[in-house]
Design a protein around this motif. Structure first.
Motif, short mmCIF file in Angstrom:
data_model
loop_
_atom_site.label_atom_id
_atom_site.label_comp_id
_atom_site.label_asym_id
_atom_site.label_seq_id
_atom_site.Cartn_x
_atom_site.Cartn_y
_atom_site.Cartn_z
N GLY A 1 53.47 8.38 -48.79
CA GLY A 1 53.69 9.22 -49.95
C GLY A 1 52.75 8.84 -51.08
N LYS A 2 53.14 9.15 -52.31
CA LYS A 2 52.29 8.90 -53.47
C LYS A 2 52.59 7.59 -54.17
CE LYS A 2 51.59 13.82 -54.55
NZ LYS A 2 51.74 14.85 -55.59
N ASN A 3 53.80 7.06 -53.95
CA ASN A 3 54.23 5.93 -54.76
C ASN A 3 54.43 4.63 -53.98
OD1 ASN A 3 54.37 7.65 -57.05
ND2 ASN A 3 56.40 8.34 -56.41
N HIS A 4 54.19 4.65 -52.68
CA HIS A 4 54.46 3.46 -51.89
C HIS A 4 53.22 3.08 -51.09
CE1 HIS A 4 58.77 3.62 -52.82
NE2 HIS A 4 58.70 4.93 -52.58
N ALA A 5 52.88 1.79 -51.14
CA ALA A 5 51.75 1.25 -50.39
C ALA A 5 52.20 -0.02 -49.68
CB ALA A 5 50.57 0.95 -51.30
N LEU A 6 51.85 -0.14 -48.40
CA LEU A 6 52.22 -1.30 -47.60
C LEU A 6 50.96 -2.09 -47.25
CD1 LEU A 6 54.74 0.37 -45.10
CD2 LEU A 6 55.21 -0.63 -47.34
N ASN A 7 51.03 -3.40 -47.38
CA ASN A 7 49.92 -4.26 -46.98
C ASN A 7 49.80 -4.27 -45.45
OD1 ASN A 7 49.20 -5.07 -49.59
ND2 ASN A 7 50.77 -6.66 -49.61
N THR A 8 48.59 -4.15 -44.95
CA THR A 8 48.35 -4.14 -43.52
C THR A 8 47.16 -5.05 -43.20
OG1 THR A 8 46.85 -2.25 -43.62
CG2 THR A 8 49.19 -1.77 -43.28
N ALA A 9 47.07 -5.44 -41.93
CA ALA A 9 45.92 -6.21 -41.46
C ALA A 9 45.76 -5.98 -39.98
CB ALA A 9 46.09 -7.69 -41.76
N THR A 10 44.54 -5.69 -39.57
CA THR A 10 44.19 -5.64 -38.15
C THR A 10 43.48 -6.95 -37.82
OG1 THR A 10 43.96 -3.24 -38.20
CG2 THR A 10 42.90 -4.40 -36.38
N TYR A 11 43.91 -7.60 -36.74
CA TYR A 11 43.38 -8.92 -36.46
C TYR A 11 42.98 -9.07 -35.00
CZ TYR A 11 48.33 -9.55 -35.17
OH TYR A 11 49.58 -9.39 -34.63
N LEU A 12 42.01 -9.97 -34.78
CA LEU A 12 41.62 -10.40 -33.45
C LEU A 12 42.24 -11.76 -33.19
CD1 LEU A 12 37.81 -9.50 -33.52
CD2 LEU A 12 39.70 -8.13 -32.60
N ILE A 13 42.59 -12.04 -31.93
CA ILE A 13 43.26 -13.30 -31.62
C ILE A 13 42.87 -13.75 -30.22
CG2 ILE A 13 45.37 -12.21 -30.71
CD1 ILE A 13 46.92 -14.49 -32.18
N GLY A 14 42.79 -15.05 -30.03
CA GLY A 14 42.46 -15.60 -28.72
C GLY A 14 42.80 -17.08 -28.68
N GLY A 15 43.07 -17.58 -27.47
CA GLY A 15 43.41 -18.99 -27.37
C GLY A 15 43.64 -19.41 -25.93
N VAL A 16 44.28 -20.55 -25.78
CA VAL A 16 44.54 -21.14 -24.47
C VAL A 16 46.02 -21.46 -24.36
CG1 VAL A 16 42.22 -22.08 -24.29
CG2 VAL A 16 44.02 -23.47 -25.30
N GLY A 17 46.45 -21.67 -23.11
CA GLY A 17 47.85 -22.00 -22.90
C GLY A 17 48.16 -22.26 -21.44
N LYS A 18 49.44 -22.15 -21.13
CA LYS A 18 49.91 -22.42 -19.78
C LYS A 18 50.85 -21.30 -19.33
CE LYS A 18 53.41 -25.11 -19.01
NZ LYS A 18 54.34 -26.25 -18.88
N THR A 19 50.66 -20.87 -18.09
CA THR A 19 51.55 -19.89 -17.49
C THR A 19 52.22 -20.50 -16.26
OG1 THR A 19 50.19 -18.02 -18.23
CG2 THR A 19 51.71 -17.62 -16.40
N THR A 20 53.53 -20.43 -16.21
CA THR A 20 54.29 -20.90 -15.05
C THR A 20 54.70 -19.69 -14.24
OG1 THR A 20 55.11 -22.82 -16.28
CG2 THR A 20 56.30 -22.20 -14.28
N PHE A 21 54.15 -19.60 -13.03
CA PHE A 21 54.41 -18.42 -12.18
C PHE A 21 54.12 -18.79 -10.72
CE2 PHE A 21 52.79 -14.34 -10.31
CZ PHE A 21 54.04 -13.75 -10.20
N ALA A 22 54.94 -18.24 -9.81
CA ALA A 22 54.78 -18.45 -8.37
C ALA A 22 54.79 -19.93 -8.01
CB ALA A 22 53.49 -17.79 -7.88
N GLY A 23 55.65 -20.69 -8.68
CA GLY A 23 55.83 -22.09 -8.35
C GLY A 23 54.73 -23.01 -8.84
N ASP A 24 53.90 -22.60 -9.77
CA ASP A 24 52.79 -23.43 -10.23
C ASP A 24 52.52 -23.17 -11.70
OD1 ASP A 24 50.81 -25.28 -10.14
OD2 ASP A 24 49.46 -24.14 -8.84
N ASP A 25 51.96 -24.22 -12.36
CA ASP A 25 51.52 -24.08 -13.75
C ASP A 25 50.03 -23.76 -13.76
OD1 ASP A 25 54.06 -24.74 -14.69
OD2 ASP A 25 53.60 -26.89 -14.78
N ARG A 26 49.65 -22.73 -14.49
CA ARG A 26 48.27 -22.25 -14.45
C ARG A 26 47.67 -22.23 -15.85
NH1 ARG A 26 48.29 -20.21 -9.31
NH2 ARG A 26 50.38 -19.72 -8.51
N PHE A 27 46.48 -22.84 -15.98
CA PHE A 27 45.75 -22.80 -17.24
C PHE A 27 45.40 -21.34 -17.55
CE2 PHE A 27 41.69 -22.69 -19.53
CZ PHE A 27 42.03 -23.40 -20.67
N THR A 28 45.67 -20.91 -18.78
CA THR A 28 45.56 -19.49 -19.13
C THR A 28 44.76 -19.30 -20.40
OG1 THR A 28 47.76 -19.12 -18.17
CG2 THR A 28 46.88 -17.39 -19.58
#
Length: 218
Positions: A141-168
């Motif tokens: 509308g004319k009287n309301h403004a919301l703060n927004t941000a579009t972001y990029l993201i990346g990293g590392v971690g661990k996935t547990t699946f099919a009986g094994d831990d996998r670097f992700t």
């Protein structure tokens, strides 16, 4: 006698000329004087400064769909915790969990089962670095403004699946919308990448996730 009368008339004429000159000088002085100073009558306004929270920590929950390669599209839920280092960069710790479906091979064969029920559980944890690419505002509308941000993201971690831990590895992007200065709504898409050899050959598995969530700043 006549000379005396002329002398008196001359004295009176000089006197009148002198008086006339003084009057003229007084009028000129009055006319060229500085005008009076006008004090402006300006009404003062009370200005309210914006109340912007300076909290750097963010915590919340999310839910969505996770497409696990060869194991169908599954409902995923999780939580995230973020620390905003600067206005541009933030660190995020996130974890999610889902139950995968049977593969097409298992469904077609009828009897063959590649994984037990516990091995079908898919759990991941990630540590990621985010970058706010397009901070801005969205107008409603004319009287309301919301703060927004579009972001990029990346990293590392661990996935547990099919009986094994996998670097992700995980890469993706998202959007943050703030209806309140302490509340944010997120929409994210991520690709979780790890190596797997479950079906007899080593391959890199790409697992796409789409989720929405809410977070709180404190």
């Amino acid at each position: 006698m006549e000379s005396r009368v002329l002398f008196l008339l001359l004295v009176q004429a000089v006197t009148l000329v002198g008086l006339t000159g003084c009057g003229r000088d007084r009028l000129v002085a009055e006319d060229t004087g500085q005008p009076p100073v006008i004090e402006p009558d300006v009404a003062r306004r009370d200005i309210e400064t914006a109340k912007i929270d300076t909290e750097d920590f963010e915590v919340g929950i999310f839910a969505g769909e996770l497409s696990v390669e060869d194991f169908g599209v599954n409902t995923v839920a999780g939580a995230r915790f973020a620390y905003h280092i600067t206005e541009k960069y933030f660190l995020e710790v996130a974890g999610g969990r889902t139950e995968t479906e049977k593969t097409s091979f298992e469904r077609l064969s009828g009897a063959a089962q590649l994984l037990t029920d516990s091995e079908r559980e898919y759990t991941y944890y990630n540590l990621s670095l985010g970058y706010n690419l397009f901070p801005g505002e969205t107008f409603i509308g004319k009287n309301h403004a919301l703060n927004t941000a579009t972001y990029l993201i990346g990293g590392v971690g661990k996935t547990t699946f099919a009986g094994d831990d996998r670097f992700t590895l995980n890469i993706g992007m998202g959007m943050r919308l703030m209806p309140l200065d302490w509340l944010a709504v997120h929409a994210d898409v991520r690709d979780h990448i790890f190596d797997i050899d479950l079906l007899g050959e080593q391959k890199t598995s790409h697992n796409l996730e789409l989720n929405v969530g809410v977070t709180f700043f404190f």
